[in-house]
Design a protein around this motif. Sequence first.
Motif, PDB file in Angstrom:
ATOM      1  N   LEU A   1       0.852  -1.197   0.000  1.00 36.43           N
ATOM      2  CA  LEU A   1       0.000   0.000   0.000  1.00 36.43           C
ATOM      3  C   LEU A   1       0.887   1.245   0.000  1.00 36.43           C
ATOM      4  N   HIS A   2       0.241   2.402  -0.123  1.00 36.92           N
ATOM      5  CA  HIS A   2       0.977   3.664  -0.297  1.00 36.92           C
ATOM      6  C   HIS A   2       0.595   4.605   0.831  1.00 36.92           C
ATOM      7  N   PHE A   3       1.546   4.885   1.730  1.00 38.31           N
ATOM      8  CA  PHE A   3       1.168   5.727   2.872  1.00 38.31           C
ATOM      9  C   PHE A   3       0.825   7.169   2.450  1.00 38.31           C
ATOM     10  N   PRO A   4       1.478   7.757   1.410  1.00 40.18           N
ATOM     11  CA  PRO A   4       1.089   9.140   1.046  1.00 40.18           C
ATOM     12  C   PRO A   4      -0.262   9.231   0.324  1.00 40.18           C
ATOM     13  N   GLN A   5      -0.914   8.100   0.122  1.00 39.56           N
ATOM     14  CA  GLN A   5      -2.214   8.130  -0.554  1.00 39.56           C
ATOM     15  C   GLN A   5      -3.376   7.986   0.423  1.00 39.56           C
ATOM     16  N   THR A   6      -3.075   8.106   1.709  1.00 34.21           N
ATOM     17  CA  THR A   6      -4.100   7.930   2.743  1.00 34.21           C
ATOM     18  C   THR A   6      -5.291   8.870   2.539  1.00 34.21           C
TER      19      THR A   6
ATOM     20  N   TYR B   1      -4.728  12.688  -9.621  1.00 38.29           N
ATOM     21  CA  TYR B   1      -4.881  12.737  -8.158  1.00 38.29           C
ATOM     22  C   TYR B   1      -3.577  12.464  -7.398  1.00 38.29           C
ATOM     23  N   ILE B   2      -2.916  11.378  -7.770  1.00 35.67           N
ATOM     24  CA  ILE B   2      -1.846  10.855  -6.905  1.00 35.67           C
ATOM     25  C   ILE B   2      -0.587  11.711  -6.980  1.00 35.67           C
ATOM     26  N   PHE B   3      -0.203  12.105  -8.178  1.00 29.20           N
ATOM     27  CA  PHE B   3       1.012  12.912  -8.296  1.00 29.20           C
ATOM     28  C   PHE B   3       0.799  14.334  -7.764  1.00 29.20           C
TER      29      PHE B   3
ATOM     30  N   PRO C   1      11.824   1.375  -6.736  1.00 33.68           N
ATOM     31  CA  PRO C   1      11.575   2.051  -8.024  1.00 33.68           C
ATOM     32  C   PRO C   1      10.075   1.917  -8.332  1.00 33.68           C
ATOM     33  N   ARG C   2       9.374   3.032  -8.531  1.00 38.21           N
ATOM     34  CA  ARG C   2       7.900   2.974  -8.554  1.00 38.21           C
ATOM     35  C   ARG C   2       7.377   1.983  -9.589  1.00 38.21           C
ATOM     36  N   PHE C   3       7.755   2.171 -10.848  1.00 35.17           N
ATOM     37  CA  PHE C   3       7.527   1.195 -11.926  1.00 35.17           C
ATOM     38  C   PHE C   3       8.326   1.646 -13.134  1.00 35.17           C
TER      39      PHE C   3
ATOM     40  N   THR D   1       7.939  -2.970  -6.533  1.00 31.74           N
ATOM     41  CA  THR D   1       7.569  -2.176  -7.706  1.00 31.74           C
ATOM     42  C   THR D   1       6.205  -2.671  -8.204  1.00 31.74           C
ATOM     43  N   HIS D   2       5.769  -2.107  -9.322  1.00 32.05           N
ATOM     44  CA  HIS D   2       4.467  -2.488  -9.892  1.00 32.05           C
ATOM     45  C   HIS D   2       4.684  -3.187 -11.232  1.00 32.05           C
ATOM     46  N   LEU D   3       3.834  -4.166 -11.511  1.00 31.90           N
ATOM     47  CA  LEU D   3       3.975  -4.921 -12.761  1.00 31.90           C
ATOM     48  C   LEU D   3       2.610  -5.274 -13.338  1.00 31.90           C
ATOM     49  N   SER D   4       2.407  -4.897 -14.600  1.00 30.87           N
ATOM     50  CA  SER D   4       1.290  -5.411 -15.391  1.00 30.87           C
ATOM     51  C   SER D   4      -0.070  -5.266 -14.706  1.00 30.87           C
ATOM     52  N   GLU D   5      -0.404  -4.003 -14.456  1.00 32.60           N
ATOM     53  CA  GLU D   5      -1.656  -3.706 -13.756  1.00 32.60           C
ATOM     54  C   GLU D   5      -2.767  -3.357 -14.751  1.00 32.60           C
ATOM     55  N   ASN D   6      -2.355  -2.694 -15.871  1.00 26.94           N
ATOM     56  CA  ASN D   6      -3.345  -2.056 -16.737  1.00 26.94           C
ATOM     57  C   ASN D   6      -2.799  -2.116 -18.170  1.00 26.94           C
TER      58      ASN D   6
ATOM     59  N   PHE E   1     -11.452  -1.207  -8.301  1.00 29.44           N
ATOM     60  CA  PHE E   1     -11.693   0.248  -8.251  1.00 29.44           C
ATOM     61  C   PHE E   1     -11.170   0.951  -9.499  1.00 29.44           C
ATOM     62  N   LEU E   2      -9.935   0.593  -9.919  1.00 23.89           N
ATOM     63  CA  LEU E   2      -9.343   1.241 -11.104  1.00 23.89           C
ATOM     64  C   LEU E   2      -9.755   0.534 -12.404  1.00 23.89           C
ATOM     65  N   GLY E   3     -10.565  -0.512 -12.277  1.00 23.50           N
ATOM     66  CA  GLY E   3     -10.974  -1.255 -13.478  1.00 23.50           C
ATOM     67  C   GLY E   3      -9.792  -1.905 -14.168  1.00 23.50           C
TER      68      GLY E   3
ATOM     69  N   THR F   1      -3.933  -4.481   0.392  1.00 23.84           N
ATOM     70  CA  THR F   1      -5.009  -3.493   0.184  1.00 23.84           C
ATOM     71  C   THR F   1      -4.720  -2.550  -0.980  1.00 23.84           C
ATOM     72  N   ASP F   2      -3.445  -2.179  -1.175  1.00 24.72           N
ATOM     73  CA  ASP F   2      -3.079  -1.142  -2.146  1.00 24.72           C
ATOM     74  C   ASP F   2      -3.825   0.174  -1.934  1.00 24.72           C
ATOM     75  N   VAL F   3      -4.071   0.559  -0.700  1.00 23.45           N
ATOM     76  CA  VAL F   3      -4.527   1.942  -0.453  1.00 23.45           C
ATOM     77  C   VAL F   3      -3.521   2.889  -1.092  1.00 23.45           C
ATOM     78  N   GLY F   4      -3.879   3.983  -1.805  1.00 21.90           N
ATOM     79  CA  GLY F   4      -5.157   4.534  -2.003  1.00 21.90           C
ATOM     80  C   GLY F   4      -5.922   4.151  -3.267  1.00 21.90           C
ATOM     81  N   ALA F   5      -5.368   3.290  -4.203  1.00 21.80           N
ATOM     82  CA  ALA F   5      -6.261   2.752  -5.229  1.00 21.80           C
ATOM     83  C   ALA F   5      -7.160   1.727  -4.568  1.00 21.80           C
ATOM     84  N   GLY F   6      -6.612   1.014  -3.599  1.00 19.66           N
ATOM     85  CA  GLY F   6      -7.430   0.135  -2.778  1.00 19.66           C
ATOM     86  C   GLY F   6      -8.385   0.977  -1.968  1.00 19.66           C
TER      87      GLY F   6
HETATM   88  N1  GUN Z   1       1.603   1.999 -10.465  1.00 18.52           N
HETATM   89  C1  GUN Z   1       2.562   2.922 -10.239  1.00 18.52           C
HETATM   90  N2  GUN Z   1       2.276   3.658  -9.146  1.00 18.52           N
HETATM   91  C2  GUN Z   1       1.114   3.194  -8.676  1.00 18.52           C
HETATM   92  C3  GUN Z   1       0.305   3.557  -7.560  1.00 18.52           C
HETATM   93  O1  GUN Z   1       0.607   4.468  -6.787  1.00 18.52           O
HETATM   94  N3  GUN Z   1      -0.849   2.838  -7.398  1.00 18.52           N
HETATM   95  C4  GUN Z   1      -1.202   1.821  -8.237  1.00 18.52           C
HETATM   96  N4  GUN Z   1      -2.331   1.154  -8.011  1.00 18.52           N
HETATM   97  N5  GUN Z   1      -0.456   1.488  -9.285  1.00 18.52           N
HETATM   98  C5  GUN Z   1       0.683   2.150  -9.499  1.00 18.52           C
END
Ligand code: GUN
Length: 441
Positions: free
Chosen positions: A77-82, A99-101, A202-204, A230-235, A298-300, A320-325
């Motif tokens: 999860l992401h604490f700055p996205q609370t 929103y997030i950036f 590294p964020r992604f 990091t993040h992989l293959s979400e969307n 939530f993000l589809g 949870t992945d808060v705050g997309a969670g």
């Molecule tokens: N991919 C890169 N950054 C993020 C993030 O903050 N949230 C989600 N859900 N995916 C990401």
Amino acid sequence: MSELLIRGRVLTFIDEPQGIDDTASYLTVDDGAVLVRDGKIVAVGDYADIRKAAPADVTVADHRPHLVMPGLIDTHLHFPQTQAIASYGAQLMEWLNTYIFVEEQKFAEPEHAAFIAGRFMDELLSNGTTTAVAYCSVHPQSVDAYFTAAEQRGMLMVGGKVMMDRNAPDALRDTPQRGYDETRRLIGKWHGRGRAQYAISPRFAITSTPEQMEMAKALVAEHRDCYVQTHLSENRDEIAFATSLYPDARDYTDIYARYDLLTGKTLLGHCIHLSDREISVLAETGAVGVFCPTSNLFLGSGLFDRDRFDRLGARWSVATDVGAGTSFSMLETMDEAYKVLHLQGQRLSPLNSFYRMTLGNARALGLQDRIGSLHVGADADIVVLDSSGKSAMELRMRTAKSLADELFILQTMGDDRCVAEVYVAGRAMKARKAGAAARAL
Ligand code: GUN
Ligand code: ZN
């Protein structure tokens, strides 16, 4: 030496349940107790036996008829996205940019970072989560705020400064050298201090240049005992963008593989649209795919294919992945996990859900000796769950016939109202919070 005897219906997992009737996978004691000394578990079993063996003046916390379980674990999860939960109407890339950036820029301010870090830890504890793996913002001061808040509460937390040097606003970008230097300094300051564990973050692939990925590779090589996240293959759009930025890579997973970022301590958020080849690479390297159901809905983004992970022998965890969670609650998260898998004709038994939130996630972090189960020698991170925490649950519980029924009701209907108490290293945190609130009045 102060000792605490926590009494209730003890439930802890020994191994992954292989089916709804796999009674060998867990230990349950109806009138059970956990004896805690100096933040560690020193005995578990029948209350009567443990009471006899404990000092006569031991403090007893009587939680009957509630369940006494290991504290829950959240692996992403992401604490700055609370304060950015419930941001309307966009898929991943638009949601990040809109929103997030914007939100994460507030964490340049140490006071803001400290305020949110404290509230973030308290929110986790209110939901029965005693350990979590979180991203901080790009600012080193956000990492200081995060680990300071964890230390004040005695929590075992994993986290790290996000590294990002492109495709983000100026105010959120570091450089390859700065990302490296700041990460190194933060590892030196925090990793292994008390219960703190560092995650190189590294964020992604989209927000790191090849030069920054080289720096991440060097950090991972120099700090094998740190986590990597990091993040992989979400969307689908994210995958197309990421692979266009690394045209020599075979696929998205190969980007991280080329920089030696896939290890047994790597946590990869989402992993939704992977080929069999990519999942097999995760299996070979021991990297963990992190299933974030409320976020993915939530993000589809799509549906995590758990059965393919199991079939190909790859590790996975839940988060949870808060705050997309959309919730800090691991109970609500497993409710959504059940539905995501159900939609694909896959089953998640209630026993497996509770295994996943505890021992399963501890194993994903390689921390099973310390957290995730109530064994002698483990850290006394414990949650007390009230299966009748809401009136509709109390009614439904009257018809429950088995432990599996009860656990399924807890995950389907439960939330923070079902967390009767939470202990961090043997310290009751609900009482502490109530005390803090009373003092503030
Ligand atoms: N991919 C890169 N950054 C993020 C993030 O903050 N949230 C989600 N859900 N995916 C990401
Ligand atoms: Zn994430």
